[in-house]
Design a protein around this motif. Sequence first.
Motif, PDB file in Angstrom:
ATOM      1  N   LEU A  84      29.729   0.066   9.083  1.00  0.00           N
ATOM      2  CA  LEU A  84      31.029   0.508   8.587  1.00  0.00           C
ATOM      3  C   LEU A  84      31.978   0.602   9.782  1.00  0.00           C
ATOM      4  N   VAL A  85      33.070  -0.150   9.739  1.00  0.00           N
ATOM      5  CA  VAL A  85      34.107  -0.049  10.760  1.00  0.00           C
ATOM      6  C   VAL A  85      35.309   0.643  10.122  1.00  0.00           C
ATOM      7  N   SER A  86      35.596   1.840  10.585  1.00  0.00           N
ATOM      8  CA  SER A  86      36.697   2.634  10.050  1.00  0.00           C
ATOM      9  C   SER A  86      37.807   2.672  11.097  1.00  0.00           C
ATOM     10  N   VAL A  87      38.971   2.141  10.746  1.00  0.00           N
ATOM     11  CA  VAL A  87      40.068   1.965  11.697  1.00  0.00           C
ATOM     12  C   VAL A  87      41.253   2.823  11.271  1.00  0.00           C
ATOM     13  N   GLY A  88      41.831   3.546  12.217  1.00  0.00           N
ATOM     14  CA  GLY A  88      43.018   4.349  11.955  1.00  0.00           C
ATOM     15  C   GLY A  88      43.722   4.693  13.246  1.00  0.00           C
TER      16      GLY A  88
ATOM     17  N   ALA B 175      26.419  -0.019  19.505  1.00  0.00           N
ATOM     18  CA  ALA B 175      26.465   0.226  18.057  1.00  0.00           C
ATOM     19  C   ALA B 175      25.903  -0.962  17.287  1.00  0.00           C
ATOM     20  N   PHE B 176      26.292  -2.160  17.680  1.00  0.00           N
ATOM     21  CA  PHE B 176      25.818  -3.329  16.946  1.00  0.00           C
ATOM     22  C   PHE B 176      24.339  -3.593  17.218  1.00  0.00           C
ATOM     23  N   ALA B 177      23.881  -3.272  18.416  1.00  0.00           N
ATOM     24  CA  ALA B 177      22.443  -3.386  18.706  1.00  0.00           C
ATOM     25  C   ALA B 177      21.648  -2.433  17.824  1.00  0.00           C
ATOM     26  N   GLU B 178      22.185  -1.231  17.601  1.00  0.00           N
ATOM     27  CA  GLU B 178      21.520  -0.264  16.725  1.00  0.00           C
ATOM     28  C   GLU B 178      21.473  -0.778  15.290  1.00  0.00           C
ATOM     29  N   ALA B 179      22.535  -1.431  14.844  1.00  0.00           N
ATOM     30  CA  ALA B 179      22.541  -1.977  13.488  1.00  0.00           C
ATOM     31  C   ALA B 179      21.511  -3.095  13.348  1.00  0.00           C
ATOM     32  N   ARG B 180      21.385  -3.916  14.378  1.00  0.00           N
ATOM     33  CA  ARG B 180      20.364  -4.972  14.316  1.00  0.00           C
ATOM     34  C   ARG B 180      18.962  -4.362  14.320  1.00  0.00           C
ATOM     35  N   ARG B 181      18.765  -3.327  15.139  1.00  0.00           N
ATOM     36  CA  ARG B 181      17.442  -2.684  15.215  1.00  0.00           C
ATOM     37  C   ARG B 181      17.053  -2.095  13.871  1.00  0.00           C
ATOM     38  N   ARG B 182      18.013  -1.456  13.204  1.00  0.00           N
ATOM     39  CA  ARG B 182      17.722  -0.794  11.929  1.00  0.00           C
ATOM     40  C   ARG B 182      17.902  -1.728  10.738  1.00  0.00           C
TER      41      ARG B 182
ATOM     42  N   THR C 203      28.544  -7.273   9.116  1.00  0.00           N
ATOM     43  CA  THR C 203      27.141  -7.492   9.466  1.00  0.00           C
ATOM     44  C   THR C 203      26.895  -7.019  10.902  1.00  0.00           C
ATOM     45  N   PRO C 204      25.637  -6.920  11.318  1.00  0.00           N
ATOM     46  CA  PRO C 204      25.357  -6.549  12.713  1.00  0.00           C
ATOM     47  C   PRO C 204      25.909  -7.562  13.720  1.00  0.00           C
ATOM     48  N   GLU C 205      26.359  -8.715  13.244  1.00  0.00           N
ATOM     49  CA  GLU C 205      27.012  -9.688  14.115  1.00  0.00           C
ATOM     50  C   GLU C 205      28.527  -9.523  14.112  1.00  0.00           C
ATOM     51  N   GLY C 206      29.031  -8.540  13.331  1.00  0.00           N
ATOM     52  CA  GLY C 206      30.460  -8.263  13.297  1.00  0.00           C
ATOM     53  C   GLY C 206      31.236  -9.030  12.260  1.00  0.00           C
ATOM     54  N   LYS C 207      30.567  -9.744  11.356  1.00  0.00           N
ATOM     55  CA  LYS C 207      31.265 -10.561  10.371  1.00  0.00           C
ATOM     56  C   LYS C 207      31.543  -9.740   9.109  1.00  0.00           C
ATOM     57  N   PRO C 208      32.810  -9.660   8.681  1.00  0.00           N
ATOM     58  CA  PRO C 208      33.156  -8.826   7.516  1.00  0.00           C
ATOM     59  C   PRO C 208      32.678  -9.459   6.215  1.00  0.00           C
TER      60      PRO C 208
ATOM     61  N   SER D  42      27.958   3.612  11.687  1.00  0.00           N
ATOM     62  CA  SER D  42      29.385   3.867  11.460  1.00  0.00           C
ATOM     63  C   SER D  42      30.139   3.844  12.778  1.00  0.00           C
ATOM     64  N   ILE D  43      31.182   3.031  12.837  1.00  0.00           N
ATOM     65  CA  ILE D  43      31.999   2.872  14.040  1.00  0.00           C
ATOM     66  C   ILE D  43      33.419   3.324  13.734  1.00  0.00           C
ATOM     67  N   LYS D  44      33.955   4.176  14.568  1.00  0.00           N
ATOM     68  CA  LYS D  44      35.333   4.636  14.434  1.00  0.00           C
ATOM     69  C   LYS D  44      36.179   3.934  15.504  1.00  0.00           C
ATOM     70  N   VAL D  45      37.309   3.361  15.089  1.00  0.00           N
ATOM     71  CA  VAL D  45      38.166   2.585  15.980  1.00  0.00           C
ATOM     72  C   VAL D  45      39.592   3.125  15.927  1.00  0.00           C
ATOM     73  N   ASP D  46      40.180   3.336  17.095  1.00  0.00           N
ATOM     74  CA  ASP D  46      41.600   3.656  17.227  1.00  0.00           C
ATOM     75  C   ASP D  46      42.354   2.337  17.297  1.00  0.00           C
ATOM     76  N   ARG D  47      43.127   2.025  16.266  1.00  0.00           N
ATOM     77  CA  ARG D  47      43.810   0.730  16.216  1.00  0.00           C
ATOM     78  C   ARG D  47      44.811   0.565  17.352  1.00  0.00           C
ATOM     79  N   GLU D  48      45.334   1.669  17.859  1.00  0.00           N
ATOM     80  CA  GLU D  48      46.295   1.577  18.950  1.00  0.00           C
ATOM     81  C   GLU D  48      45.603   1.277  20.277  1.00  0.00           C
ATOM     82  N   GLU D  49      44.361   1.686  20.393  1.00  0.00           N
ATOM     83  CA  GLU D  49      43.582   1.418  21.591  1.00  0.00           C
ATOM     84  C   GLU D  49      42.938   0.037  21.523  1.00  0.00           C
ATOM     85  N   ARG D  50      42.549  -0.389  20.339  1.00  0.00           N
ATOM     86  CA  ARG D  50      41.898  -1.688  20.149  1.00  0.00           C
ATOM     87  C   ARG D  50      42.653  -2.504  19.095  1.00  0.00           C
ATOM     88  N   PRO D  51      43.858  -2.977  19.429  1.00  0.00           N
ATOM     89  CA  PRO D  51      44.609  -3.777  18.453  1.00  0.00           C
ATOM     90  C   PRO D  51      43.928  -5.093  18.120  1.00  0.00           C
TER      91      PRO D  51
END
Length: 681
Positions: free
Chosen positions: A41-45, A29-36, A110-115, A75-84
């Motif tokens: 968007l990191v959406s956590v629930g 996902a982050f490689a795709e963001a750098r390419r483009r 950012t594509p480097e993961g910095k909010p 856009s990245i979807k994250v399960d907070r219980e799986e990835r605390p």
Amino acid sequence: MNRLSSASSPYLLQHQDNPVDWWEWGDEAFAEARRRDTPVLVSVGYAACHWCHVMAHESFEDEIIAAFLNEHFVSIKVDREERPDVDSVYMEAVQALTGQGGWPMTVFVTPEGKPFYAGTYYPPEPRHGMPSFPQVLEAVADAWRHRRDEVDDAAKQIASRLDGPRTVPERPAPSAERLGLAVQRLAATFDQEHGGFGGAPKFPPSMVLEFLLRHHARTGDKNALTMVEQTCERMARGGIYDQLAGGFARYSVDHAWVVPHFEKMLYDNALLLRVYAHLWRSTESPLAERVVRETAEFLLRDLRTPEGAFASALDADAPDPDTGDSAEGASYVWTPAQVYDVLNADDAAWAVRLLNVTEAGTFEHGRSTLQLPTDPDDWQRWARVRATLHAARAERPQPACDDKVVSAWNGLAIAALAEAGALLDERPWIDAAVQCADVLIRVHLDSGGRLRRVSRNGAAGTPSGVLEDYADVAEGFLTLLAVTGDPVWLELSEQLLGTVLAHFADPNGGFFDTADDATDVRLAEVRRPQDPTDNATPSGWSAAAGALLTFSAYTGSARHREAAENALGVYDALAAQAPRFAGWGMTVAEALVSGPVEVAVVGDPADERTRALHAAALRQPSPGAAVVAGDPQEPASAMVPLLRDRPLVDNAPAAYVCRHFVCARPTDDPAELADQISSTP
């Protein structure tokens, strides 16, 4: 379907049919963001999150919003219980920016993961002073395209806010006096009418209640016990407790425990099962025993997986029986007419009074949650009415089950079921705890001794275990040692705690939440997660301290005890300043102040005298007591160290009680054993 169709997380699978082109968290996902050259968007629930569902329906299922997301973001979807770990790092960013947090969590990185921008729920149109989600997306996309320097500055500012001190200065573990002060601070915020602490929304204070029970056991402080008794009774009689099926909802939206947020989490019910079992041990309260039995039944009936472990949660929402639309609490609430439809007229009239089901309703649309403000005048009648209402409710559409197995939460369930089963002489509960532990060993523990965070349908997921997984599973295994005497549980806990010391320890004291060889590189650039405060569950930090201390009591290991003592220093300040967020840390500190007491019962396990001594030891509420029973005829190499060099007395079973390197004389009398354990250190 999008990329989430192959995910193992039930939460991610809920979004597999969204028009949003979701990615799972990972390098691709982050490689795709750098390419483009797009922001991420990191959406956590999580699966049982009501407002996560709301935002999904309002925005992520909207074709126009999805099209904008797909064009301008990865856009990245994250399960907070799986990835605390992901959740923890970005939640700090949200709190730094907004002063509060929660789920759904919406973070732009950012594509480097910095909010660089973050929030929680955003509505589809402006509402209550909040911008709409489309407005937020357009503003972020515009800033990324035309004002990149502002984005970079925002990322740097957030990084600087997160770059503060990790822990409080080095301090000793909380003293007896400090723990007494914590009780006073808790009393100042105690709700004298409804129990619990503070106002609405009100969460079950499981770990604080454990601390107060241990404090009462050590000191005899009646005020500490009163706060536990009142809170446990009010919760058990309120709508937050499922009066028909047993088990607790996540929290109450009001201060009186009437209307819950209806999701039912494994961790809440495991922690509360143990609290009520310990309350029964201290008081023999019939209400506490009833809640223990009903909650254990709920876990075994509604959350147990086919493999023998326990699922994460039941959802808050379900299809409304009348409209078919998804609605919060739909399967749980009742109108008087619905009660009369199920029961005969006499029973229905009795039940609506007993359960406080009114025409006006205590919930929405004239419906009521079920409460039990007073005991029934006829328990046999209540058992029959309860079973009938429960059967009728089972015919309604049911909430979805998040059936992933989380290591840490199953560790909590193992400890609760094993201990409750031993206290109430329910062997099936102990057997269920052992079976659950076997699943964790077989599925979650790899050949190198490392834990996986989750599994589903008997297959381990990819996320590595975090600190709370190792600590809570070790706690569960050590509880099985106390209950069964099988030394294999000590060996396994030693393996887990060895990993904790080798890979999670902070050279400056305490622990990190992720292992040094399993921390995501993007997160490490922001902040390696580390948090000693207890929240919905014991922090990995406090849970590790507890397991290390207990292990040292069974083995005499100075290394493990020293690590526990050093970790507890952070709770000295928290006990005085924020005791509601240090419940488990203070619980462990109570054990340290008490010794903890070490009890070795030696004798033939088949001998009733051995069993009587073992049962008496488990029944005593000394804080954190390390209890084990075993046959002294076993080879020393196969014995738990606490049992070694403890012979029979006059060829009869006996118990040895020690604390602070001093031992009482061995006894064969259960009553004398109880006195020795309960004596003031």
